[in-house]
Motif scaffolding. Structure first.
Motif, mmCIF file in Angstrom:
data_model
loop_
_atom_site.group_PDB
_atom_site.id
_atom_site.type_symbol
_atom_site.label_atom_id
_atom_site.label_comp_id
_atom_site.label_asym_id
_atom_site.label_seq_id
_atom_site.Cartn_x
_atom_site.Cartn_y
_atom_site.Cartn_z
ATOM 1 N N MET A 39 0.465 -0.680 0.227
ATOM 2 C CA MET A 39 -0.366 0.174 0.200
ATOM 3 C C MET A 39 1.522 0.873 -0.120
ATOM 4 O O MET A 39 1.928 0.826 1.085
ATOM 5 N N PRO A 40 0.644 2.066 -0.868
ATOM 6 C CA PRO A 40 1.359 3.032 -0.590
ATOM 7 C C PRO A 40 1.077 4.277 0.623
ATOM 8 O O PRO A 40 0.505 3.970 1.124
ATOM 9 N N GLN A 41 2.989 4.227 1.195
ATOM 10 C CA GLN A 41 2.618 5.233 2.026
ATOM 11 C C GLN A 41 2.673 6.180 2.053
ATOM 12 O O GLN A 41 3.513 7.466 1.166
ATOM 13 N N THR A 42 2.023 7.712 2.854
ATOM 14 C CA THR A 42 1.597 8.481 3.224
ATOM 15 C C THR A 42 3.021 9.302 4.057
ATOM 16 O O THR A 42 3.717 8.524 4.793
ATOM 17 N N LEU A 43 2.820 10.893 3.664
ATOM 18 C CA LEU A 43 4.677 11.923 4.513
ATOM 19 C C LEU A 43 3.980 10.799 6.036
ATOM 20 O O LEU A 43 4.862 11.154 7.509
ATOM 21 N N SER A 44 2.840 11.666 6.372
ATOM 22 C CA SER A 44 1.670 11.451 7.620
ATOM 23 C C SER A 44 2.262 9.879 8.549
ATOM 24 O O SER A 44 2.885 9.752 9.506
ATOM 25 N N ASP A 45 2.031 9.198 7.370
ATOM 26 C CA ASP A 45 2.791 7.696 8.045
ATOM 27 C C ASP A 45 4.305 7.177 8.231
ATOM 28 O O ASP A 45 4.246 6.281 9.320
ATOM 29 N N LEU B 118 6.584 9.071 9.016
ATOM 30 C CA LEU B 118 6.950 10.087 10.365
ATOM 31 C C LEU B 118 6.719 9.647 11.138
ATOM 32 O O LEU B 118 7.196 9.579 12.267
ATOM 33 N N THR B 119 5.571 8.725 11.387
ATOM 34 C CA THR B 119 4.982 8.230 11.983
ATOM 35 C C THR B 119 6.016 6.771 12.164
ATOM 36 O O THR B 119 6.171 6.174 13.110
ATOM 37 N N HIS B 120 6.489 6.023 11.256
ATOM 38 C CA HIS B 120 7.153 5.288 11.392
ATOM 39 C C HIS B 120 8.447 5.192 11.441
ATOM 40 O O HIS B 120 9.306 4.724 11.615
ATOM 41 N N GLN B 121 8.674 6.416 11.341
ATOM 42 C CA GLN B 121 10.549 7.246 12.066
ATOM 43 C C GLN B 121 10.252 7.345 13.299
ATOM 44 O O GLN B 121 11.600 7.540 13.435
ATOM 45 N N THR C 136 14.903 14.292 5.784
ATOM 46 C CA THR C 136 15.583 13.149 6.016
ATOM 47 C C THR C 136 14.834 14.056 7.681
ATOM 48 O O THR C 136 15.003 15.166 8.034
ATOM 49 N N LEU C 137 15.423 12.794 8.382
ATOM 50 C CA LEU C 137 15.357 12.553 10.063
ATOM 51 C C LEU C 137 16.106 12.165 11.032
ATOM 52 O O LEU C 137 16.068 11.921 11.925
ATOM 53 N N GLU D 214 11.986 5.401 -1.128
ATOM 54 C CA GLU D 214 11.960 4.988 0.545
ATOM 55 C C GLU D 214 13.978 5.622 0.711
ATOM 56 O O GLU D 214 13.519 5.911 2.080
ATOM 57 N N ARG D 215 14.742 5.079 -0.309
ATOM 58 C CA ARG D 215 16.033 5.943 0.688
ATOM 59 C C ARG D 215 16.549 5.964 -0.687
ATOM 60 O O ARG D 215 17.135 5.737 -1.537
ATOM 61 N N ILE D 216 17.265 7.148 -0.716
ATOM 62 C CA ILE D 216 17.528 7.931 -1.366
ATOM 63 C C ILE D 216 19.445 7.118 -1.952
ATOM 64 O O ILE D 216 20.053 7.962 -0.065
ATOM 65 N N GLU D 217 20.614 6.558 -3.014
ATOM 66 C CA GLU D 217 21.473 6.886 -2.308
ATOM 67 C C GLU D 217 22.307 7.761 -3.475
ATOM 68 O O GLU D 217 22.192 7.878 -4.518
ATOM 69 N N ILE D 218 23.058 8.347 -2.998
ATOM 70 C CA ILE D 218 24.153 9.106 -3.361
ATOM 71 C C ILE D 218 25.411 8.227 -4.461
ATOM 72 O O ILE D 218 26.237 7.830 -3.991
#
Length: 316
Positions: A1-7, A9-12, A158-159, A178-182
């Motif tokens: 299921m697509p994740q919202t920003l609020s979701d 932040l809660t998971h973080q 980022t948090l 979900e996770r950017i890698e340079i």
């Protein structure tokens, strides 16, 4: 299921006060996105007829975006707010239930590009309230991000647990990376080459070596990209690697650089480092710099780690 920003932040594990502030800021950016897209239709392009504290001419959208973000931050419980466009910070009204967080922002980065419909953005940084207030090193940030107003409106945030990207759709932020890698290595760089005659020797050396291509000391061909919007240029670095450089130069030796440490360099450095990149002022890690004033300027070199380490060595 697509994740919202609020979701997300809660998971973080973000504290409730921080979630409230970040939701308020990003909702304000949705409103700014609408204003940016209306542009000429709403008669809000062009000069505002005023200057900010740095003596730079403000665009109408600079002022509009600043007002939207300031009100949103105070409504979302920020204890105090500082902006690149304001002389002094604004504190929450006495008696209000201000949070333990401070917000800094550049309301509309790259505003010289507004009238030509090139990607611009909003940059923000969150600190905990301490006795030092805003004068804390970038390593003390609890969150940072930007919103790029381009073909798609995207939020990168980022948090301190990696860097993630969201895309705006129908008023909602949806997690798209979900996770950017340079990448540590790159063949692309961004710098304003029109200032070459003003650069210091280490910068001239580094750019000359890149331009020398496969037959030069670096042994590979490089491409140069320059949009003149830090949000757009750094977004490209985060998306596919590269380096972004805005060095100090000889035009005003009293200034350590062009970009603002608190509103631009610190939040962008936090995002880049959390994506595996590096960021220095040519001498040391930007996030370790101890700020001495709210509108302090700094030289910036950020992006793919191996190249940033190289240009920093040249300075040292």
């Amino acid at each position: 299921m697509p994740q919202t920003l609020s979701d997300f932040l809660t998971h973080q594990g973000a504290p409730t006060q921080l979630v409230k502030l970040l939701n308020g800021v990003t909702e304000a950016c949705v409103e700014i996105s609408t204003e940016v897209r209306r542009g000429a239709l709403a008669g809000i392009l062009g000069e505002a007829g005023s200057d900010n504290i740095q003596g730079e001419h403000q665009k109408k959208l600079d002022v509009i975006a600043n007002d939207i973000l300031l009100q949103a931050a105070l409504d979302s419980g920020a204890y105090a707010v500082a902006s690149e466009e304001m002389d002094e910070p604004v504190l929450a009204a006495p008696g209000t239930s201000g949070s333990d967080y401070l917000l800094l922002f550049d309301p509309l980065d790259g505003s010289s590009n507004i009238d030509v419909n090139v990607t611009i953005g909003t940059i923000f940084s969150v600190l905990r309230r301490t006795d030092a207030m805003f004068l804390q090193p970038g390593s003390a940030q609890v969150a940072a991000g930007y919103v790029a107003y381009g073909p798609a409106t995207q939020l990168v945030i980022t948090l301190g647990q990696g860097t993630a990207a969201f895309t705006l759709d129908k008023g909602q932020w949806w997690l798209t990376t979900e996770r950017i890698e340079i990448p540590a290595d790159t063949k692309e760089f961004a710098i304003n080459a029109s200032n070459a005659r003003h650069w210091e020797v280490p910068v001239k050396r580094y750019v000359d070596e890149m331009l020398a291509g496969k037959t030069g000391p670096l042994g590979k061909d490089f491409n140069m990209r320059w949009i003149a919007s830090m949000v757009a240029d750094v977004h490209r670095v985060l998306t596919r690697g590269g380096t972004f450089m805005y060095p100090r130069d000889s035009r005003d030796p009293s200034k350590a650089g062009k970009l603002r440490l608190m509103y631009e360099a610190n939040p962008m450095s936090f995002l880049v480092e959390q994506a595996g990149g590096a960021s220095t002022n040519g001498q040391q890690r930007i996030l370790d710099l101890a700020p001495t004033e709210l509108h302090q300027r700094v030289a910036v070199f950020m992006g793919s780690r191996h190249e940033i380490e190289r240009v920093t060595r040249y300075h040292q």
